[in-house]
Design a protein around this motif. Structure first.
Motif, short mmCIF file in Angstrom:
data_model
loop_
_atom_site.label_atom_id
_atom_site.label_comp_id
_atom_site.label_asym_id
_atom_site.label_seq_id
_atom_site.Cartn_x
_atom_site.Cartn_y
_atom_site.Cartn_z
N CYS A 101 -7.53 -58.49 -27.47
CA CYS A 101 -8.19 -58.42 -26.04
C CYS A 101 -9.44 -58.74 -26.17
N ARG A 102 -10.13 -59.66 -25.23
CA ARG A 102 -11.54 -59.81 -25.24
C ARG A 102 -12.48 -59.00 -24.00
N ASP A 103 -13.50 -58.31 -24.35
CA ASP A 103 -14.36 -58.10 -23.39
C ASP A 103 -15.70 -58.84 -23.79
N PRO A 104 -15.90 -59.83 -22.61
CA PRO A 104 -16.95 -60.68 -22.89
C PRO A 104 -18.42 -60.24 -23.28
N ASP A 105 -18.48 -58.85 -22.84
CA ASP A 105 -19.88 -58.12 -22.98
C ASP A 105 -20.05 -57.55 -24.05
N ARG A 106 -19.18 -57.19 -24.99
CA ARG A 106 -19.27 -56.18 -25.92
C ARG A 106 -18.50 -56.34 -26.94
N ALA A 107 -18.75 -55.80 -28.29
CA ALA A 107 -17.75 -55.89 -29.36
C ALA A 107 -16.61 -54.75 -29.34
N PRO A 108 -15.53 -54.74 -29.90
CA PRO A 108 -14.24 -53.79 -29.85
C PRO A 108 -15.07 -52.70 -30.15
N THR A 109 -14.36 -51.46 -29.77
CA THR A 109 -14.62 -50.10 -30.01
C THR A 109 -13.94 -49.64 -31.12
N ASP A 110 -14.17 -48.72 -31.95
CA ASP A 110 -13.22 -48.07 -32.98
C ASP A 110 -11.85 -47.73 -32.57
N GLN A 111 -11.74 -47.12 -31.19
CA GLN A 111 -10.70 -47.03 -30.96
C GLN A 111 -9.55 -47.91 -30.60
N GLU A 112 -10.19 -49.27 -30.07
CA GLU A 112 -9.35 -50.52 -29.69
C GLU A 112 -9.17 -51.05 -31.05
N VAL A 113 -9.85 -51.06 -32.06
CA VAL A 113 -9.32 -51.59 -33.38
C VAL A 113 -8.27 -50.69 -33.72
N ASP A 114 -8.35 -49.36 -33.89
CA ASP A 114 -7.15 -48.44 -34.05
C ASP A 114 -6.02 -48.75 -33.36
N SER A 115 -5.91 -49.05 -32.16
CA SER A 115 -4.90 -49.40 -31.02
C SER A 115 -4.05 -50.66 -31.74
N CYS A 116 -4.95 -51.72 -31.90
CA CYS A 116 -4.21 -52.74 -32.53
C CYS A 116 -4.04 -53.02 -34.06
N GLU A 117 -4.32 -51.63 -34.59
CA GLU A 117 -4.08 -51.73 -35.93
C GLU A 117 -2.53 -52.12 -36.40
N PRO A 118 -1.53 -51.44 -35.61
CA PRO A 118 -0.12 -51.79 -35.88
C PRO A 118 0.17 -52.96 -35.71
N PHE A 119 -0.38 -53.90 -35.11
CA PHE A 119 -0.04 -55.37 -34.82
C PHE A 119 -0.48 -56.08 -36.14
N LEU A 120 -1.77 -55.80 -36.64
CA LEU A 120 -2.29 -56.59 -37.83
C LEU A 120 -1.50 -56.13 -38.87
N ASN A 121 -1.11 -54.87 -39.19
CA ASN A 121 -0.39 -54.35 -40.27
C ASN A 121 0.80 -54.94 -40.08
N ALA A 122 1.67 -55.17 -39.17
CA ALA A 122 2.90 -56.08 -39.12
C ALA A 122 2.58 -57.21 -39.39
N GLU A 123 1.62 -57.93 -39.24
CA GLU A 123 1.45 -59.35 -39.56
C GLU A 123 1.24 -59.45 -41.16
N ILE A 124 0.46 -58.46 -41.53
CA ILE A 124 0.06 -58.63 -43.15
C ILE A 124 1.46 -58.28 -43.66
N ARG A 125 2.08 -57.25 -43.26
CA ARG A 125 3.29 -57.04 -44.01
C ARG A 125 4.46 -58.16 -43.97
N MET A 126 4.47 -58.78 -42.79
CA MET A 126 5.58 -59.76 -42.69
C MET A 126 5.21 -61.13 -43.27
N ILE A 127 4.03 -61.42 -43.29
CA ILE A 127 3.39 -62.71 -43.93
C ILE A 127 3.27 -62.30 -45.48
#
Length: 210
Positions: A101-127
């Motif tokens: 998800c995008r915030d137009p005014d700032r970079a992602p926080t560490d917490q937001e990166v951590d929250s999305c980590e399961p999505f990325l890990n699943a993609e890496i595992r499946m691909i």
């Protein structure tokens, strides 16, 4: 989680109404999950959706950054030069981001990166890619710390741009943000990646033959 290769947009059917980061629910146009070939050898990972990606729902699509990035892929034969900028025709490539998800005014926080980590890990595992391309400093740091044994102090751009780094079962080939590259940096990355594509880059890890 099963892949649906009838669609290249969010082929793993990930949650498109995710509300794990309430602040981003207010600033995003939509959740932007991965896009591309679920059997790809090459996985490209950015930091967060750009303005164009937020608008069209596809990573690295719909704006100037996407155009610069897609030109690099076209030079390598990984993207059809006649395809729509918003729905590129990719070959052996999957595109995603650390966050969805995008915030137009700032970079992602560490917490937001951590929250999305399961999505990325699943993609890496499946691909199960052979090559991961972290685009930008944040992606390199997160991917490098998680999937390589290289000391964090040795993972930085531009030093690692176009340099193959051994990972756990694959290689990393970091890239400077396409809009921040000089012509010489773009040429170096294209030449280095072309040489890698021409090599016997596939690892012995039970992949199906393409």
């Amino acid at each position: 989680m099963d892949a649906n290769q009838q669609t290249r947009a969010n082929p793993f059917g990930m949650d498109e109404n995710c509300r794990n980061c309430p602040a981003l629910c207010e600033t995003r146009s939509q959740v932007v999950h991965g896009y591309g070939d679920v059997g790809a050898d090459f996985l490209f990972v950015g930091e967060a959706p750009s303005a164009g990606a937020d608008r069209v729902g596809v990573p690295f699509a719909g704006d100037d950054r996407a155009a610069a990035f897609q030109r690099i892929l076209q030079r390598l034969g990984l993207c059809d030069a006649t395809s729509d900028l918003e729905r590129p025709e990719l070959v052996n490539v999957y595109l995603t981001n650390l966050t969805r998800c995008r915030d137009p005014d700032r970079a992602p926080t560490d917490q937001e990166v951590d929250s999305c980590e399961p999505f990325l890990n699943a993609e890496i595992r499946m691909i199960n890619p052979e090559i991961i391309v972290p685009i930008g400093e944040r992606a390199l740091t997160e991917i490098g710390e998680e999937y390589t044994t290289t000391p964090a102090a040795d993972l930085s751009l531009p030093d690692c741009h176009a340099r193959a780094i051994r990972g756990r079962g694959f290689e990393l080939v970091p890239m400077i943000d396409p809009l921040e590259q000089t012509d010489e940096q773009t040429q170096a990355w294209v030449e280095g990646f072309a040489a890698l594509m021409a090599s016997d880059y596939r690892q012995t890890k039970g992949r199906r033959k393409r």
